[in-house]
Design a protein around this motif. Structure first.
Motif, PDB file in Angstrom:
ATOM      1  N   PRO A 125       0.835  -1.215   0.000  1.00  0.00           N
ATOM      2  CA  PRO A 125       0.000   0.000   0.000  1.00  0.00           C
ATOM      3  C   PRO A 125       0.861   1.253   0.000  1.00  0.00           C
ATOM      4  O   PRO A 125       2.096   1.163   0.068  1.00  0.00           O
ATOM      5  CB  PRO A 125      -0.791  -0.131   1.298  1.00  0.00           C
ATOM      6  CG  PRO A 125       0.127  -0.899   2.200  1.00  0.00           C
ATOM      7  CD  PRO A 125       0.837  -1.888   1.316  1.00  0.00           C
ATOM      8  N   VAL A 128       3.176   5.074   4.972  1.00  0.00           N
ATOM      9  CA  VAL A 128       2.445   5.620   6.113  1.00  0.00           C
ATOM     10  C   VAL A 128       2.836   7.066   6.400  1.00  0.00           C
ATOM     11  O   VAL A 128       1.987   7.910   6.668  1.00  0.00           O
ATOM     12  CB  VAL A 128       2.690   4.746   7.367  1.00  0.00           C
ATOM     13  CG1 VAL A 128       2.018   5.360   8.581  1.00  0.00           C
ATOM     14  CG2 VAL A 128       2.171   3.330   7.137  1.00  0.00           C
ATOM     15  N   SER A 149      -2.879   7.880   2.978  1.00  0.00           N
ATOM     16  CA  SER A 149      -1.889   7.046   3.655  1.00  0.00           C
ATOM     17  C   SER A 149      -2.583   6.104   4.643  1.00  0.00           C
ATOM     18  O   SER A 149      -2.273   4.913   4.711  1.00  0.00           O
ATOM     19  CB  SER A 149      -0.863   7.917   4.382  1.00  0.00           C
ATOM     20  OG  SER A 149      -0.079   8.626   3.470  1.00  0.00           O
ATOM     21  N   SER A 153      -3.140   2.122   3.946  1.00  0.00           N
ATOM     22  CA  SER A 153      -2.538   1.199   4.914  1.00  0.00           C
ATOM     23  C   SER A 153      -3.561   0.181   5.417  1.00  0.00           C
ATOM     24  O   SER A 153      -3.259  -1.016   5.540  1.00  0.00           O
ATOM     25  CB  SER A 153      -1.954   1.977   6.094  1.00  0.00           C
ATOM     26  OG  SER A 153      -0.894   2.807   5.675  1.00  0.00           O
ATOM     27  N   LEU A 183      -1.533   0.461  13.267  1.00  0.00           N
ATOM     28  CA  LEU A 183      -1.873   1.590  12.395  1.00  0.00           C
ATOM     29  C   LEU A 183      -2.832   2.552  13.094  1.00  0.00           C
ATOM     30  O   LEU A 183      -2.704   3.770  12.979  1.00  0.00           O
ATOM     31  CB  LEU A 183      -2.486   1.077  11.090  1.00  0.00           C
ATOM     32  CG  LEU A 183      -1.530   0.380  10.126  1.00  0.00           C
ATOM     33  CD1 LEU A 183      -2.306  -0.252   8.984  1.00  0.00           C
ATOM     34  CD2 LEU A 183      -0.497   1.359   9.586  1.00  0.00           C
ATOM     35  N   SER A 289       4.857   1.354   0.753  1.00  0.00           N
ATOM     36  CA  SER A 289       5.210   1.167   2.160  1.00  0.00           C
ATOM     37  C   SER A 289       5.742  -0.236   2.403  1.00  0.00           C
ATOM     38  O   SER A 289       5.286  -1.201   1.793  1.00  0.00           O
ATOM     39  CB  SER A 289       3.973   1.385   3.040  1.00  0.00           C
ATOM     40  OG  SER A 289       4.241   0.984   4.366  1.00  0.00           O
ATOM     41  N   THR A 291       5.712  -1.343   5.569  1.00  0.00           N
ATOM     42  CA  THR A 291       5.142  -1.687   6.875  1.00  0.00           C
ATOM     43  C   THR A 291       4.638  -3.120   6.882  1.00  0.00           C
ATOM     44  O   THR A 291       4.819  -3.867   7.831  1.00  0.00           O
ATOM     45  CB  THR A 291       3.988  -0.731   7.220  1.00  0.00           C
ATOM     46  OG1 THR A 291       4.467   0.609   7.221  1.00  0.00           O
ATOM     47  CG2 THR A 291       3.419  -1.061   8.582  1.00  0.00           C
TER      48      THR A 291
END
Length: 293
Positions: A125, A128, A149, A153, A183, A289, A291
């Motif tokens: 995605p 962040v 963002s 996410s 998140l 990202s 993450t």
């Protein structure tokens, strides 16, 4: 001669101050290379706590304090912009990278593992924090960047594993609940806190003009430093210089192509986005990202 020399020094200092972020970026990478143990996971800096939670939270608290509530409300209602960004990043880019992967494979530009790495990254995605900071730095629609963002996410929790399964046939256990809570705690809560506190200190902020942009950019440099510390600490990562150069060239070419495509598409009659919206789209739709990576 002395006056000329001082003038040149002053100009050099002014140029460095103006471009401090780019200088800081190279310095962060250099310091990470020299002693990666400081900022890697388990190191003195403890990035698994300080970066993962405090640094990211600081960025969004910063945005929550600096943005007016009306700006956030207006950003949420920009459905057209959000649809474009999420469609481009979660649908077009994975398809585009499939095409790029076929070209790389046919010409044997990279190993299969590296090509698969490109595909996995394409399924991620939007970032962040970095997209928000970069959008804010160049005067883009920061509120829209924040919303996309966060939205990207949360969508990525479900979409990224499905995309990886569809493109590579790989699956794994994804801690949906843990990622969702992380998140929520590092993005949604800090923004809400910032919005709650803002009316109480808005007069002070207007008088003092706190450096929100500088704080956010410095925090991003800290995140980048920690990421490179992890990279340089990983002894399993070893590429021949020729292959590393090919990876860097491919990354640059792909990124430039995606940025141009977003810029071109946002100029069409179908989009009709404002300049700040175009900036937000260019950063949120083309960056990825790690993450979830």
């Amino acid at each position: 001669n002395f006056t000329v020399a001082m003038s040149q020094v002053t100009s050099l200092i002014a140029m460095c101050l103006k471009n401090w972020f780019m200088i800081g970026l190279f310095l962060a990478i250099f310091l990470a290379k020299i002693e990666p143990s400081i900022g890697r996971k388990g190191g003195i800096l403890m990035p698994e706590i300080t970066i993962k939670y405090f640094a990211v939270s600081l960025i969004f608290l910063n945005s929550g304090l600096s943005l007016k509530t009306e700006e956030l409300k207006n950003a949420v209602s920009q459905v057209h912009l959000h649809t474009f960004i999420q469609t481009f990043t979660l649908m077009f880019i994975p398809l585009f990278m499939q095409f790029v992967a076929i070209v790389m494979t046919n010409h044997q530009l990279l190993s299969n593992n590296l090509i698969n790495g490109f595909i996995v990254v394409s399924c991620m995605p939007p970032p962040v924090s970095s997209a928000v900071i970069l959008t804010k730095t160049v005067g883009g629609n920061e509120a829209a960047a924040i919303f996309n963002s966060a939205l990207g996410s949360f969508l990525g929790i479900f979409c990224s594993p499905v995309l990886i399964l569809m493109t590579l046939g790989l699956s794994g256990d994804v801690p949906f609940g843990k990622i969702f809570i992380q998140l929520f705690a590092t993005v949604v809560v800090p923004i809400a806190v910032g919005q709650f506190v803002r009316p109480k200190i808005v007069t002070w902020m207007e008088a003092k003009k706190p450096p929100f942009g500088t704080v956010a950019s410095a925090t991003l440099l800290l995140i980048i430093y920690s990421a490179f510390c992890d990279t340089f600490s990983n002894e399993d990562i070893s590429l021949p210089r020729s292959e590393l150069a090919t990876v860097l060239l491919c990354v640059v070419l792909v990124q430039v192509t995606l940025l141009y495509l977003v810029f071109y598409l946002t100029q069409t009659s179908w989009c009709r986005f404002t300049r700040p919206d175009v900036v937000a789209a260019m950063y949120c739709a083309t960056h990825k990202s790690l993450t979830l990576g």
